[in-house]
Write a protein that holds these residues in place. Structure first.
Motif, PDB file in Angstrom:
ATOM      1  N   GLU A 175       0.796  -1.202   0.045  1.00  9.56           N
ATOM      2  CA  GLU A 175       0.029   0.010   0.022  1.00  9.56           C
ATOM      3  C   GLU A 175       0.980   1.162   0.062  1.00  9.56           C
ATOM      4  O   GLU A 175       1.979   1.368   0.668  1.00  9.56           O
ATOM      5  N   VAL A 176       0.570   2.200  -0.967  1.00 10.66           N
ATOM      6  CA  VAL A 176       1.222   3.503  -0.934  1.00 10.66           C
ATOM      7  C   VAL A 176       0.487   4.654   0.139  1.00 10.66           C
ATOM      8  O   VAL A 176      -0.774   5.116  -0.176  1.00 10.66           O
ATOM      9  N   ASP A 177       1.056   5.290   0.804  1.00 13.90           N
ATOM     10  CA  ASP A 177       0.722   6.374   1.708  1.00 13.90           C
ATOM     11  C   ASP A 177       1.550   7.470   1.600  1.00 13.90           C
ATOM     12  O   ASP A 177       2.744   7.399   2.093  1.00 13.90           O
ATOM     13  N   ALA A 178       1.510   8.838   0.971  1.00  7.09           N
ATOM     14  CA  ALA A 178       2.204   9.850   0.852  1.00  7.09           C
ATOM     15  C   ALA A 178       2.190  10.763   2.000  1.00  7.09           C
ATOM     16  O   ALA A 178       2.465  12.070   1.788  1.00  7.09           O
ATOM     17  N   SER A 179       1.682  10.384   3.367  1.00  3.95           N
ATOM     18  CA  SER A 179       1.498  11.219   4.192  1.00  3.95           C
ATOM     19  C   SER A 179       2.748  12.166   4.732  1.00  3.95           C
ATOM     20  O   SER A 179       2.452  13.332   5.111  1.00  3.95           O
ATOM     21  N   ALA A 180       3.790  11.357   4.382  1.00  6.37           N
ATOM     22  CA  ALA A 180       5.143  12.140   4.946  1.00  6.37           C
ATOM     23  C   ALA A 180       5.565  13.041   3.791  1.00  6.37           C
ATOM     24  O   ALA A 180       6.777  13.270   4.273  1.00  6.37           O
ATOM     25  N   ILE A 181       4.847  13.329   2.833  1.00  8.17           N
ATOM     26  CA  ILE A 181       5.449  14.318   1.884  1.00  8.17           C
ATOM     27  C   ILE A 181       4.352  14.902   1.162  1.00  8.17           C
ATOM     28  O   ILE A 181       4.602  16.284   0.565  1.00  8.17           O
ATOM     29  N   ALA A 182       3.087  14.495   1.371  1.00  6.74           N
ATOM     30  CA  ALA A 182       2.189  15.391   0.470  1.00  6.74           C
ATOM     31  C   ALA A 182       1.832  16.706   0.960  1.00  6.74           C
ATOM     32  O   ALA A 182       1.415  17.520   0.240  1.00  6.74           O
ATOM     33  N   LYS A 183       1.875  16.821   2.275  1.00  4.16           N
ATOM     34  CA  LYS A 183       1.605  18.263   2.959  1.00  4.16           C
ATOM     35  C   LYS A 183       2.647  19.442   2.363  1.00  4.16           C
ATOM     36  O   LYS A 183       2.404  20.466   2.077  1.00  4.16           O
ATOM     37  N   GLY A 184       3.836  18.699   2.508  1.00  2.00           N
ATOM     38  CA  GLY A 184       5.018  19.675   2.055  1.00  2.00           C
ATOM     39  C   GLY A 184       4.948  19.935   0.518  1.00  2.00           C
ATOM     40  O   GLY A 184       4.957  21.146   0.034  1.00  2.00           O
ATOM     41  N   HIS A 185       4.511  19.071  -0.434  1.00  2.00           N
ATOM     42  CA  HIS A 185       4.234  19.133  -1.661  1.00  2.00           C
ATOM     43  C   HIS A 185       3.039  20.111  -2.058  1.00  2.00           C
ATOM     44  O   HIS A 185       2.976  21.256  -2.878  1.00  2.00           O
ATOM     45  N   ALA A 186       2.169  20.143  -1.364  1.00  2.53           N
ATOM     46  CA  ALA A 186       0.951  21.042  -1.277  1.00  2.53           C
ATOM     47  C   ALA A 186       1.250  22.472  -0.958  1.00  2.53           C
ATOM     48  O   ALA A 186       0.820  23.348  -1.814  1.00  2.53           O
ATOM     49  N   VAL A 187       2.148  22.681   0.010  1.00  2.00           N
ATOM     50  CA  VAL A 187       2.588  24.014   0.266  1.00  2.00           C
ATOM     51  C   VAL A 187       3.539  24.466  -0.803  1.00  2.00           C
ATOM     52  O   VAL A 187       3.397  25.742  -1.154  1.00  2.00           O
ATOM     53  N   ASP A 188       4.529  23.726  -1.381  1.00  2.21           N
ATOM     54  CA  ASP A 188       5.073  24.055  -2.623  1.00  2.21           C
ATOM     55  C   ASP A 188       4.242  24.574  -3.760  1.00  2.21           C
ATOM     56  O   ASP A 188       4.629  25.694  -4.145  1.00  2.21           O
ATOM     57  N   LEU A 189       3.131  23.907  -3.987  1.00  2.00           N
ATOM     58  CA  LEU A 189       2.247  24.213  -5.076  1.00  2.00           C
ATOM     59  C   LEU A 189       1.461  25.498  -4.904  1.00  2.00           C
ATOM     60  O   LEU A 189       1.207  26.346  -5.791  1.00  2.00           O
ATOM     61  N   ALA A 190       0.861  25.538  -3.666  1.00  2.00           N
ATOM     62  CA  ALA A 190       0.138  26.931  -3.361  1.00  2.00           C
ATOM     63  C   ALA A 190       1.114  27.831  -3.291  1.00  2.00           C
ATOM     64  O   ALA A 190       0.738  29.124  -3.714  1.00  2.00           O
ATOM     65  N   ALA A 191       2.298  27.831  -2.858  1.00  2.00           N
ATOM     66  CA  ALA A 191       3.279  28.993  -2.827  1.00  2.00           C
ATOM     67  C   ALA A 191       3.563  29.430  -4.223  1.00  2.00           C
ATOM     68  O   ALA A 191       3.811  30.439  -4.556  1.00  2.00           O
ATOM     69  N   ALA A 192       3.569  28.499  -5.174  1.00  2.00           N
ATOM     70  CA  ALA A 192       4.267  28.661  -6.505  1.00  2.00           C
ATOM     71  C   ALA A 192       2.882  29.304  -6.850  1.00  2.00           C
ATOM     72  O   ALA A 192       3.179  30.265  -8.061  1.00  2.00           O
ATOM     73  N   ARG A 193       1.652  29.326  -6.740  1.00  2.00           N
ATOM     74  CA  ARG A 193       0.319  29.821  -7.302  1.00  2.00           C
ATOM     75  C   ARG A 193       0.670  31.276  -6.729  1.00  2.00           C
ATOM     76  O   ARG A 193       0.127  32.292  -7.379  1.00  2.00           O
ATOM     77  N   LEU A 194       0.881  31.573  -5.279  1.00  2.00           N
ATOM     78  CA  LEU A 194       0.890  32.949  -5.058  1.00  2.00           C
ATOM     79  C   LEU A 194       1.819  33.524  -5.734  1.00  2.00           C
ATOM     80  O   LEU A 194       1.794  34.959  -6.203  1.00  2.00           O
ATOM     81  N   VAL A 195       3.129  33.003  -5.894  1.00  2.00           N
ATOM     82  CA  VAL A 195       4.326  33.570  -6.832  1.00  2.00           C
ATOM     83  C   VAL A 195       3.763  34.118  -8.111  1.00  2.00           C
ATOM     84  O   VAL A 195       3.993  34.955  -8.609  1.00  2.00           O
TER      85      VAL A 195
END
Length: 365
Positions: free
Chosen positions: A168-188
Motif C-alpha cells: 500500500e502507498v501512503d504519501a502522508s510524509a511528503i504530501a503536505k509539503g508538496h501541497a505547500v510548494d504548489l500553493a506557494a507557486a500559485r502565490l508567486v
C-alpha cells in the motif's frame, strides 16, 4: 490524508494588519485541509481581495488532497491501493510528481523514508483504527515488514501500478509539503513575493515579514513540561520555542519523537517506525528540523533524519546540497538535557537557541 506521520508545531511571528485598504497590507489567513489546518501571512496587493487569495490557496491544497488522500475512496492513492497487482491506474500529474519525488528520497535515504511503511505503522498502533498496547509478535512484525516494498511500485507516463496486492502507498510524509510548494507557486504566479504559508506545521517563506525583517520560525522544545506524562494531553500541549530561525526564502519541516507517542508492551514508543528494521526508532534524537529549497524535500527528509538518528541523520543532511539541519539530541544529563547538532550552514539562519553562536548551555529542567 492519513494521520500525519509526525506532528510538530512551527510558529512564525509577524505583525499583521487588516484588509480593506488600497495600500499593501499583510493579513493572516487560515483554513482546513488534509485533516489538519493551514495558515498564511500574505501581503495583499493594491485592490486585491482577501477572499480571492484564500480561495487560491485552498483550491491548490484541496487538489492535492483529492489526489493523494488515503481517506477519500476516489483519490488516486485509494484507487491504486485497491487495484489488482499489475494493473496500471491512471492518476493526476500531482500524484506522479509526488511518487517520483518519493522514489528519489527513498534512494537518497537508503530506505529510511518509504511510503509503503503503512503496515508497520498500523501494527505498532499508530494507524487510524488499531491502537494496540501489546507488543507485536516477531512473526507479526516480519509479516508486516515483508509488505514494505517500494520497488513494487512502478510510476509510468500518466499511470502507476503495483506488482503486489499487499503493498500500500501512503504519501502522508511528503504530501503536505508538496501541497505547500504548489500553493506557494500559485502565490508567486499571482504576483506575491512576501508571504509565509504552512500546512500542519510544514512551512515555506518568501521575502521579509511585515516588519521588513526575515521571517522568524520557532522550533518546539522537545522536552515535556516537568512532571507531565508524555502521552497525556498536557504532555502533548504546544511548547514555547527552544530556538528560532530567520529566513527570507526556503522551507522548514520538523519531525520529533514526542508528539505522537504510545505505551506498547510497557514501554514508550513513538510514531516513527524504521522501514528497514520494522521497529520503532530507539535512539536519542528528539527532533530534527530541516531547511530545504522545497517543502516536500524538507518534509520527507525530516522524517528520514528522525528515523536515521543523530549520527546518520546529520550525515545525510550534510551530503545533500542546499539542505541544512538542526538536530536536538537528548543527553541524559538533567543539568543540560539537550545537545544541538548542526549542519555547517544552519548557523547562517539560526538566531538563537542551543548551538547558536554565543548561546548559553541549555537550562536544566
Amino acid at each position: 490524508m492519513q494521520r500525519p506521520a509526525r506532528s510538530i508545531l512551527l510558529t512564525a511571528c509577524a505583525a499583521c494588519g487588516g484588509a480593506g485598504t488600497d495600500s499593501p497590507t499583510a493579513v493572516r489567513m487560515r483554513g482546513e485541509c488534509m485533516g489538519t489546518t493551514w495558515s498564511a501571512v500574505v501581503t495583499l496587493q493594491s485592490g486585491e481581495a482577501y477572499g480571492d487569495v484564500v480561495q487560491l490557496i485552498q483550491d491548490e491544497l484541496d487538489a492535492v488532497d483529492r489526489a493523494l488522500s488515503t481517506w477519500k475512496d476516489d483519490s488516486d492513492l485509494s484507487r491504486l491501493n485497491r487495484s489488482p497487482a499489475g494493473e496500471a491506474v491512471e492518476v493526476e500529474p500531482v500524484t506522479l510528481d509526488v511518487l517520483r519525488l518519493s522514489g528519489d528520497i527513498v534512494e537518497t535515504t537508503g530506505g529510511a523514508f518509504d511510503p509503503t511503511v503503512g503496515p508497520l505503522v498500523q501494527l505498532w498502533g499508530f494507524g487510524a483504527y488499531d491502537e494496540t498496547e501489546e507488543t507485536p509478535s516477531a512473526e507479526a512484525i516480519d509479516a508486516a515488514h515483508a509488505r514494505v516494498d517500494w520497488p513494487a511500485v512502478e510510476v509510468g507516463d500518466g499511470w502507476v501500478r503495483r506488482s503486489r496486492d499487499d503493498v500500500e502507498v501512503d504519501a502522508s510524509a511528503i504530501a503536505k509539503g508538496h501541497a505547500v510548494d504548489l500553493a506557494a507557486a500559485r502565490l508567486v504566479e499571482s504576483g506575491h513575493d512576501e508571504f509565509l504559508l504552512e500546512v500542519g506545521g510544514e512551512l515555506l517563506v518568501r521575502g521579509n515579514n511585515p516588519d521588513g525583517v526575515p521571517w522568524r520560525v520557532g522550533v518546539d522544545d522537545p522536552l515535556p513540561p516537568e512532571g507531565t506524562d508524555p502521552v497525556s494531553p498536557m504532555g502533548l500541549a504546544p511548547r514555547p520555542p527552544i530556538a528560532r530561525l530567520g529566513l527570507t526564502g526556503g522551507a522548514v519541516a520538523t519531525s520529533g519523537d514526542y508528539r505522537n507517542v504510545r505505551r506498547v508492551g510497557g514501554r514508550l514508543v513513538c510514531h516513527a517506525i524504521d522501514p528497514r528494521s520494522g521497529e520503532p526508532i530507539d535512539h536519542d534524537l528528539a527532533s530534527a528540523t530541516v531547511v530545504a529549497p522545497t517543502c516536500a524535500a524538507a518534509d520527507a527528509l525530516a522524517t528520514a533524519t528522525l528515523v536515521l538518528g543523530p549520527v546518520d541523520g546529520l550525515a545525510l543532511l550534510e551530503r545533500i546540497e542546499g539542505v541544512e539541519g538542526y538536530l536536538l539530541v537528548r543527553t541524559g544529563d538533567p543539568a543540560s538535557p539537550l545537545e544541538a547538532r548542526l549542519t555547517a550552514g544552519i548557523t547562517d539562519v539560526l538566531l538563537d537557541g542551543p548551538g547558536s553562536p554565543g548561546a548559553a548551555p541549555p537550562l536544566g529542567r
